[in-house]
Design a protein around this motif. Structure first.
Motif, short mmCIF file in Angstrom:
data_model
loop_
_atom_site.label_atom_id
_atom_site.label_comp_id
_atom_site.label_asym_id
_atom_site.label_seq_id
_atom_site.Cartn_x
_atom_site.Cartn_y
_atom_site.Cartn_z
N VAL A 1 0.58 -1.22 0.02
CA VAL A 1 0.01 0.22 -0.06
C VAL A 1 0.96 1.41 -0.25
N LEU A 2 0.23 2.46 -0.20
CA LEU A 2 1.04 3.56 -0.25
C LEU A 2 1.70 3.83 1.03
N ASN A 3 2.88 4.37 1.03
CA ASN A 3 3.79 4.89 2.17
C ASN A 3 3.23 6.10 2.93
N ARG A 4 4.00 6.57 3.87
CA ARG A 4 3.57 7.80 4.45
C ARG A 4 3.64 8.92 3.67
N GLU B 1 5.31 -14.11 11.34
CA GLU B 1 3.81 -13.95 11.33
C GLU B 1 3.47 -12.71 11.58
N GLY B 2 3.85 -11.81 12.00
CA GLY B 2 3.54 -10.48 12.39
C GLY B 2 3.27 -9.75 10.80
N ASP B 3 4.22 -9.94 9.96
CA ASP B 3 4.38 -9.52 8.75
C ASP B 3 3.06 -10.01 7.89
N LYS B 4 2.71 -11.33 7.84
CA LYS B 4 1.70 -11.86 7.39
C LYS B 4 0.34 -11.13 7.63
N VAL B 5 0.08 -10.85 9.14
CA VAL B 5 -0.75 -10.07 9.46
C VAL B 5 -1.13 -8.87 8.95
N LEU B 6 0.13 -7.99 8.83
CA LEU B 6 0.23 -6.73 8.40
C LEU B 6 -0.30 -6.72 6.95
N ILE B 7 0.07 -7.78 6.12
CA ILE B 7 -0.16 -7.78 4.55
C ILE B 7 -1.64 -7.98 4.68
N GLU C 1 -4.51 -5.77 2.82
CA GLU C 1 -5.55 -6.07 1.82
C GLU C 1 -6.93 -5.71 2.02
N ARG C 2 -7.24 -6.15 3.26
CA ARG C 2 -8.82 -6.02 3.87
C ARG C 2 -9.02 -4.32 3.75
N LEU C 3 -7.98 -3.67 4.18
CA LEU C 3 -8.29 -2.04 4.18
C LEU C 3 -8.46 -1.77 2.51
N LEU D 1 -12.43 0.02 0.73
CA LEU D 1 -12.33 1.44 0.40
C LEU D 1 -12.78 1.29 -1.28
N ARG D 2 -13.36 2.68 -1.73
CA ARG D 2 -13.77 2.97 -3.16
C ARG D 2 -12.43 3.14 -3.95
N HIS D 3 -12.77 3.35 -5.12
CA HIS D 3 -11.84 3.76 -6.25
C HIS D 3 -10.98 4.89 -5.82
N ASP D 4 -11.60 5.94 -5.35
CA ASP D 4 -10.96 7.41 -5.12
C ASP D 4 -10.20 7.51 -3.57
N ASP D 5 -10.39 6.43 -2.86
CA ASP D 5 -9.70 6.43 -1.53
C ASP D 5 -8.33 5.68 -1.55
N SER D 6 -7.71 6.05 -0.57
CA SER D 6 -6.33 5.32 -0.39
C SER D 6 -6.22 4.96 0.94
N VAL D 7 -5.25 3.79 0.99
CA VAL D 7 -4.69 3.36 2.33
C VAL D 7 -3.26 3.37 2.35
N ALA D 8 -2.47 4.16 3.50
CA ALA D 8 -1.18 4.03 3.51
C ALA D 8 -0.79 3.45 5.04
N ARG D 9 0.56 2.78 4.92
CA ARG D 9 1.14 2.20 6.06
C ARG D 9 1.91 3.52 6.64
#
Length: 582
Positions: free
Chosen positions: A429-432, A475-481, A485-487, A491-499
């Motif tokens: 996903v996008l970075n900060r 295993e923590g990395d698998k949880v973050l991935i 993906e769930r986030l 979301l809609r097409h115009d929305d964005s998610v970043a870690r």
């Protein structure tokens, strides 16, 4: 051809300099061919103008000589003596009106077109015969101290019909006064004949002396110049050529063009002759300007033909002129001009065929070069826009560059670089920094007509640290991935998610203006996060999320402020979760 170009390297496109050299070669050869044709055209044009000027000069000489010869009939010049020391032989001037009338009739017969020959005596007498038209003559006679009687008749000895009685004193007329003052033959200025529309004329006056030098009077020959204009119109001129005769100051005497050589003044009472500088023909204007400029620098000998060239607004013309001058005061300019293009014809047909073929070759070369450059520069421009988008936070454009040369490899590198610069390597996903850049880009492109509204969700995962501590970072990395993906799926097409780092995520909700709507979306996201996540050896991990919400522009006008507000509200919710879990 597209497949061949895809396999080509940029080095192969260096053939363009060779094409440029070929173009230069074609242009150079074409230039020399053009110069050769231009020189040949110049020679042809000047030969044609020389022939035209010869006929114009003959016409002028014929008109002026006719006036002079008619006066010689009225008062013949002394005949040079046969032997040295003898007196010139002179023919006595007529003593009676009948003798003078015979000479005037004879002088008038020298002209094919209308003319007027007359004599004004020193005693105030006057006798004149004017040919109005074929077999129609005006006979004007005045005895000293009496009126001037005007008759019409059909020829010598025919019945005369009185038509007018005038007060006329010849000794006060300009032609008489001028001839007496000069003491020799004198030309009058060219004048408009009011009785014959669009006809100009000129007078040649000659003082007559007795054998003892006593002034007897003044003889005058008044000739119309329409025959000269007729001659000019019959000349073998080029399709767009012109020939005209002017006085030194530019007033028209005759022209080959179909335009009046005089016009009424503003009041309509007097006739003003057209000046060549004000002609309707640009060719006449330009030719006279060239002659005037030449005369301001040089002093040509009368009768000598002068050839000039001129270029104005891209059109090249040839000009020829001759100054006609005599001792009686005649100063006329005979001018002929023609565009050089009138003489191209067959002389330069081969040159222009060669130039045309060269031009076609150049055009073909330019088309090929243009297509090559456009094909190359189009993809380079895509890469330039992509590089700008990485810097200003705008959406990364689809490159669609399908080629195997250096530019194709560069495009693949750009895509990889964009992914590395904009996305979090673990969660994809996008970075900060990328999220902040995109939000700033949207803010810069908003306006009063199209305002920007959005909500930020600051998400912190609960119970994630326990997974890391108990099952390890893999295993923590698998949880973050899985959470990322769930986030994205929520979301809609115009929305964005970043870690944002660690177990923190930020969600951008485009167009959200209501806090309750944002919280509803936050609850939806929390429920999606709460679902079990499959781990190693059949383990299932369950994490929770604390979500803080902020609205733009209600809670802040910059991203940093909005993040602080959302982060603060997230901690409030996290404390609430801890209280409820006790």
């Amino acid at each position: 051809m597209g497949a061949i170009l895809k396999q080509s390297s940029l080095q192969r496109l260096f053939i363009l300099p060779f094409i440029f050299l070929m173009v230069c070669l074609v242009l150079t050869i074409g230039w020399f061919l053009y110069r050769a044709g231009d020189d040949a055209t110049e020679v042809l044009a000047r030969n044609a103008l020389t022939e035209v000027m010869g006929r114009v000069s003959q016409g002028i000489d014929r008109q002026t000589m006719g006036a002079r010869e008619s006066l010689n009939v009225v008062a013949p010049a002394p005949v040079p003596p046969a032997e040295a020391g003898q007196q010139p032989a002179t023919l006595p001037f007529p003593k009676t009106r009948k003798e003078l009338e015979e000479r005037l009739w004879l002088a008038n017969s020298l002209f094919d077109d209308p003319s007027y020959v007359y004599f004004g005596g020193v005693d105030g007498s006057f006798l004149g015969i004017k040919q109005e038209q074929i077999n129609v003559f005006m006979y004007s006679v005045r005895e000293p101290g009496e009126k001037n009687y005007v008759y019409y008749l059909r020829g010598p000895g025919t019945e005369m019909k009185l038509t007018a009685v005038q007060d006329y004193e010849p000794r006060k007329r300009p032609w008489y006064v001028q001839a007496v003052q000069q003491g020799r033959e004198t030309w009058s200025p060219v004048y408009a004949d009011y009785r014959q529309p669009n006809v100009v004329g000129i007078n040649l006056s000659k003082p007559i002396f007795d054998t003892d030098g006593t002034l007897l009077g003044v003889a005058n020959s008044s000739i119309g110049l329409q025959q000269l204009s007729t001659l000019l119109r019959q000349l073998p001129l080029s399709p767009h050529g012109a020939a005209f005769v002017t006085e030194l100051k530019g007033d028209m005497v005759a022209t080959s063009l179909d335009e009046s050589i005089y016009q009424s003044n503003d009041q309509g009472s007097d006739l003003l002759r057209l000046n060549a500088g004000h002609s309707k023909s640009p060719l006449v204007q330009q030719a006279f300007e060239e002659v005037r400029r030449y005369l301001s620098i040089h002093n040509p000998a009368p009768g000598r033909l002068v050839l000039l060239g001129s270029r104005s607004e891209g059109s090249k013309i040839e000009v020829a002129f001759r100054l006609h001058h005599d001792q009686a005061g005649l100063d006329w300019l005979a001018i002929s001009a023609a565009p050089r293009s009138d003489f191209l014809g067959s002389v330069t047909s081969g040159v222009y065929q060669t130039l045309l073929l060269g031009l076609l070759a150049v055009c073909l070369t330019f088309v090929i070069g243009f297509l090559l450059l456009r094909w190359v520069l189009r993809d380079i421009r895509k890469l330039t826009l992509a590089a700008k988008s990485i810097g200003n936070g705008s959406p990364f454009p689809a490159l669609n560059i399908d080629r195997n040369d250096e530019i194709g490899q560069l495009a693949l590198s750009f895509v990889e670089m964009e992914r590395n610069l904009r996305t979090d390597r673990l969660t994809n996903v996008l970075n900060r920094d990328s999220l902040i850049a995109q939000i700033d880009f949207r803010r810069r492109n908003s306006s009063e007509a199209n305002p920007l509204h959005f909500a930020l969700l600051f998400i912190d995962l609960d119970r994630f640290k326990a997974v890391n501590d108990e099952y390890g970072h893999d295993e923590g990395d698998k949880v973050l991935i899985a959470i990322a993906e769930r986030l994205q799926h929520s979301l809609r097409h115009d929305d964005s998610v970043a870690r944002f780092g660690g177990d923190e995520f930020v969600v951008y909700l485009h167009g959200v203006t209501d806090i309750e709507v944002a919280r509803s979306i936050a609850d939806k996201i929390r429920h999606a996060v709460n679902k079990p996540i499959e781990g190693r050896d059949g383990q299932q991990y369950t994490v929770d999320a604390s979500v803080g919400v902020s609205l733009y522009p209600v809670d802040g006008l910059d991203v940093e402020t909005l993040l602080r507000v959302a982060d603060s509200r997230m901690f409030d919710q996290k404390r609430l979760h801890r209280i409820l879990s006790v």
